[in-house]
Design a protein around this motif. Structure first.
Motif, mmCIF file in Angstrom:
data_model
loop_
_atom_site.group_PDB
_atom_site.id
_atom_site.type_symbol
_atom_site.label_atom_id
_atom_site.label_comp_id
_atom_site.label_asym_id
_atom_site.label_seq_id
_atom_site.Cartn_x
_atom_site.Cartn_y
_atom_site.Cartn_z
ATOM 1 N N ARG A 131 -2.706 3.318 16.769
ATOM 2 C CA ARG A 131 -3.633 3.392 14.935
ATOM 3 C C ARG A 131 -3.866 2.312 14.739
ATOM 4 N NH1 ARG A 131 0.194 3.318 11.763
ATOM 5 N NH2 ARG A 131 2.037 3.751 12.391
ATOM 6 N N LEU A 132 -4.114 0.693 15.908
ATOM 7 C CA LEU A 132 -4.088 -0.241 15.385
ATOM 8 C C LEU A 132 -5.675 -0.717 16.037
ATOM 9 C CD1 LEU A 132 -1.224 -2.091 17.139
ATOM 10 C CD2 LEU A 132 -1.824 -1.272 14.938
ATOM 11 N N ARG A 133 -6.395 -1.263 14.936
ATOM 12 C CA ARG A 133 -7.711 -2.019 15.778
ATOM 13 C C ARG A 133 -8.357 -3.285 15.123
ATOM 14 N NH1 ARG A 133 -13.083 -2.074 14.068
ATOM 15 N NH2 ARG A 133 -12.499 -1.185 11.712
ATOM 16 N N VAL A 134 -8.051 -3.586 16.312
ATOM 17 C CA VAL A 134 -8.468 -5.231 16.246
ATOM 18 C C VAL A 134 -9.792 -5.426 16.574
ATOM 19 C CG1 VAL A 134 -7.866 -8.003 16.791
ATOM 20 C CG2 VAL A 134 -5.959 -5.725 16.546
ATOM 21 N N THR A 135 -10.069 -6.245 15.484
ATOM 22 C CA THR A 135 -11.545 -6.759 15.823
ATOM 23 C C THR A 135 -11.485 -8.670 15.612
ATOM 24 O OG1 THR A 135 -12.182 -7.543 13.277
ATOM 25 C CG2 THR A 135 -12.755 -5.663 14.550
ATOM 26 N N LEU A 136 -12.950 -9.025 16.718
ATOM 27 C CA LEU A 136 -12.170 -11.238 16.894
ATOM 28 C C LEU A 136 -14.152 -11.288 16.933
ATOM 29 C CD1 LEU A 136 -10.825 -13.006 17.190
ATOM 30 C CD2 LEU A 136 -11.828 -12.534 20.171
ATOM 31 N N ASP A 137 -14.295 -11.742 15.868
ATOM 32 C CA ASP A 137 -15.827 -13.133 15.760
ATOM 33 C C ASP A 137 -15.287 -14.140 15.814
ATOM 34 O OD1 ASP A 137 -17.537 -13.866 15.080
ATOM 35 O OD2 ASP A 137 -17.846 -12.279 13.468
ATOM 36 N N THR A 138 -15.888 -14.707 16.947
ATOM 37 C CA THR A 138 -15.449 -15.410 17.564
ATOM 38 C C THR A 138 -16.801 -16.879 16.874
ATOM 39 O OG1 THR A 138 -17.090 -15.206 19.891
ATOM 40 C CG2 THR A 138 -14.070 -15.214 20.112
ATOM 41 N N SER A 139 -17.987 -16.269 16.486
ATOM 42 C CA SER A 139 -18.679 -17.324 15.302
ATOM 43 C C SER A 139 -18.264 -17.746 14.219
ATOM 44 C CB SER A 139 -20.503 -16.215 15.446
ATOM 45 O OG SER A 139 -19.683 -15.751 15.201
ATOM 46 N N ILE A 142 0.746 -0.564 -0.255
ATOM 47 C CA ILE A 142 0.130 -0.066 -0.185
ATOM 48 C C ILE A 142 1.085 1.337 0.190
ATOM 49 C CG2 ILE A 142 -1.694 -0.841 0.770
ATOM 50 C CD1 ILE A 142 -1.063 0.453 3.935
ATOM 51 N N GLN A 143 0.330 2.026 0.199
ATOM 52 C CA GLN A 143 0.980 3.594 0.048
ATOM 53 C C GLN A 143 0.591 4.273 1.160
ATOM 54 O OE1 GLN A 143 2.420 4.816 -2.677
ATOM 55 N NE2 GLN A 143 2.193 2.749 -3.313
ATOM 56 N N GLU A 144 1.796 5.203 1.657
ATOM 57 C CA GLU A 144 1.745 5.871 2.838
ATOM 58 C C GLU A 144 0.430 6.990 2.989
ATOM 59 O OE1 GLU A 144 5.204 7.910 3.576
ATOM 60 O OE2 GLU A 144 5.822 6.936 5.734
ATOM 61 N N GLY A 145 0.355 6.464 4.032
ATOM 62 C CA GLY A 145 -1.456 7.108 4.449
ATOM 63 C C GLY A 145 -2.625 6.740 4.395
ATOM 64 N N GLU A 146 -2.353 5.238 3.879
ATOM 65 C CA GLU A 146 -3.727 3.977 3.624
ATOM 66 C C GLU A 146 -3.895 3.542 4.790
ATOM 67 O OE1 GLU A 146 -2.544 4.443 -1.491
ATOM 68 O OE2 GLU A 146 -2.783 2.468 -0.039
ATOM 69 N N ASN A 147 -4.635 2.868 4.653
ATOM 70 C CA ASN A 147 -5.275 2.107 5.807
ATOM 71 C C ASN A 147 -4.580 0.248 5.458
ATOM 72 O OD1 ASN A 147 -5.928 3.899 7.202
ATOM 73 N ND2 ASN A 147 -7.907 3.009 7.131
ATOM 74 N N ALA A 148 -4.186 -0.434 5.903
ATOM 75 C CA ALA A 148 -4.209 -1.688 5.303
ATOM 76 C C ALA A 148 -4.774 -3.211 6.736
ATOM 77 C CB ALA A 148 -2.258 -1.705 5.624
ATOM 78 N N THR A 149 -5.881 -3.591 6.157
ATOM 79 C CA THR A 149 -5.905 -4.417 6.783
ATOM 80 C C THR A 149 -5.441 -6.232 6.574
ATOM 81 O OG1 THR A 149 -8.561 -3.504 6.904
ATOM 82 C CG2 THR A 149 -8.128 -5.924 7.527
ATOM 83 N N MET A 150 -5.200 -6.774 7.491
ATOM 84 C CA MET A 150 -4.889 -8.426 7.565
ATOM 85 C C MET A 150 -6.027 -8.941 7.976
ATOM 86 S SD MET A 150 -1.053 -7.480 8.704
ATOM 87 C CE MET A 150 -1.132 -5.617 8.925
ATOM 88 N N ASN A 151 -5.706 -10.204 8.016
ATOM 89 C CA ASN A 151 -7.165 -11.113 8.509
ATOM 90 C C ASN A 151 -6.226 -12.639 9.248
ATOM 91 O OD1 ASN A 151 -9.093 -9.795 8.230
ATOM 92 N ND2 ASN A 151 -8.914 -9.690 5.471
ATOM 93 N N CYS A 152 -7.024 -12.776 10.097
ATOM 94 C CA CYS A 152 -6.427 -14.157 10.809
ATOM 95 C C CYS A 152 -7.869 -15.118 10.918
ATOM 96 C CB CYS A 152 -5.969 -14.006 12.203
ATOM 97 S SG CYS A 152 -5.722 -14.863 13.431
ATOM 98 N N SER A 153 -7.295 -16.178 11.126
ATOM 99 C CA SER A 153 -8.190 -17.410 10.633
ATOM 100 C C SER A 153 -7.828 -18.702 11.988
ATOM 101 C CB SER A 153 -9.476 -18.244 9.758
ATOM 102 O OG SER A 153 -8.399 -18.263 9.117
ATOM 103 N N TYR A 154 -8.326 -19.603 13.056
ATOM 104 C CA TYR A 154 -8.058 -20.672 13.519
ATOM 105 C C TYR A 154 -9.215 -21.180 13.701
ATOM 106 C CZ TYR A 154 -11.037 -17.823 16.628
ATOM 107 O OH TYR A 154 -12.243 -16.283 17.465
ATOM 108 N N LYS A 155 -9.200 -22.454 14.487
ATOM 109 C CA LYS A 155 -9.690 -22.964 14.301
ATOM 110 C C LYS A 155 -10.531 -23.473 15.162
ATOM 111 C CE LYS A 155 -7.041 -25.355 10.339
ATOM 112 N NZ LYS A 155 -5.874 -25.448 10.015
ATOM 113 N N THR A 156 -9.930 -23.792 16.499
ATOM 114 C CA THR A 156 -10.231 -24.070 17.888
ATOM 115 C C THR A 156 -10.559 -22.782 18.750
ATOM 116 O OG1 THR A 156 -8.348 -24.267 19.554
ATOM 117 C CG2 THR A 156 -9.160 -26.378 17.622
#
Lengths: 112, 107
Positions: free
Chosen positions: B60-68, B13-27
């Motif tokens: 500048r970090l925001r984390v979300t969690l969706d356990t469902s 991405i370019q400086e100044g833009e937002n970056a979103t990364m995702n994580c999936s887990y199993k248990t």
């Protein structure tokens, strides 16, 4: 950085030789971990310790052994190094198994 | 098998833009953590979110969690060139990390 060091930082060795990596902490944390990091595999847990003389296997423990004779030191031994054990090895510590882990600077091991 | 898997594998991405990364887990988890790794260095803890939390902020970090859905996302707002690094998620108890998302922020 948290008080965690690894030695050596770099090592080149030959297939079949024994290798011992050392992790030393000054934080008095109960848990200590050894990971290896390879391209495309992320970090994989080798062994971990939950107290002096208390250790357990991780995901990729074959070919590795560990010892923890005192709180501050956690040793990782490759009894007979193989080329597949060429990797970067990271030690980590934490106060609890659920808590934040603090990582050492890593040891780059090359097995020829 | 990996407990935490990040997506995408690489992001530019370019400086100044937002970056979103995702994580999936199993248990099931008690908490999920995000870490950052600069090239040639060890991982550094960024943020921990507990299973009973849905969102957490740190600078500048925001984390979300969706356990469902067994998923989490890390948003870095107003990115800087210094944010260039690999980002990993890890779940407690499993003690494993995914392969990470390599973020490149172009100045």
């Amino acid at each position: 950085d948290a008080g965690i060091t690894q030695s050596p930082r770099h090592k080149v060795t030959e297939t079949g030789t024994p290798v011992t990596l050392r992790c030393h902490q000054t934080e008095n944390h109960r848990y200590m971990y050894w990971y290896r990091q390879d391209p495309g595999h992320g970090l994989r847990l080798i062994h971990y310790s939950y107290g002096v003389k208390d250790t357990d296997k991780g995901e990729v423990s074959d070919g590795y052994s560990v010892s923890r004779s005192k709180t501050e030191d956690f040793l990782l031994t490759l009894e007979s190094a193989t080329s597949s054990q060429t990797s970067v090895y990271f030690c980590a510590i934490s106060e609890s198994v659920e808590g934040e882990q603090f990582f050492g600077p890593g040891t780059r091991l090359t097995v020829l | 098998s990996q407990q935490g898997e990040e997506d995408p594998q690489a992001l530019s991405i370019q400086e100044g833009e937002n970056a979103t990364m995702n994580c999936s887990y199993k248990t099931s988890i008690n908490n999920l953590q995000w870490y950052r790794q600069n090239s040639g260095r060890g991982l550094v803890h960024l943020i921990l979110i507990r299973s009973n939390e849905r969102e957490k902020h740190s600078g500048r970090l925001r984390v979300t969690l969706d356990t469902s859905k067994k998923s989490s996302s890390l948003l870095i707002t107003a990115s800087r060139a210094a944010d260039t690094a690999s980002y990993f998620c890890a779940t407690d108890l499993a003690l494993t990390f995914g392969s990470g998302t390599r973020l490149q922020v172009q100045p």
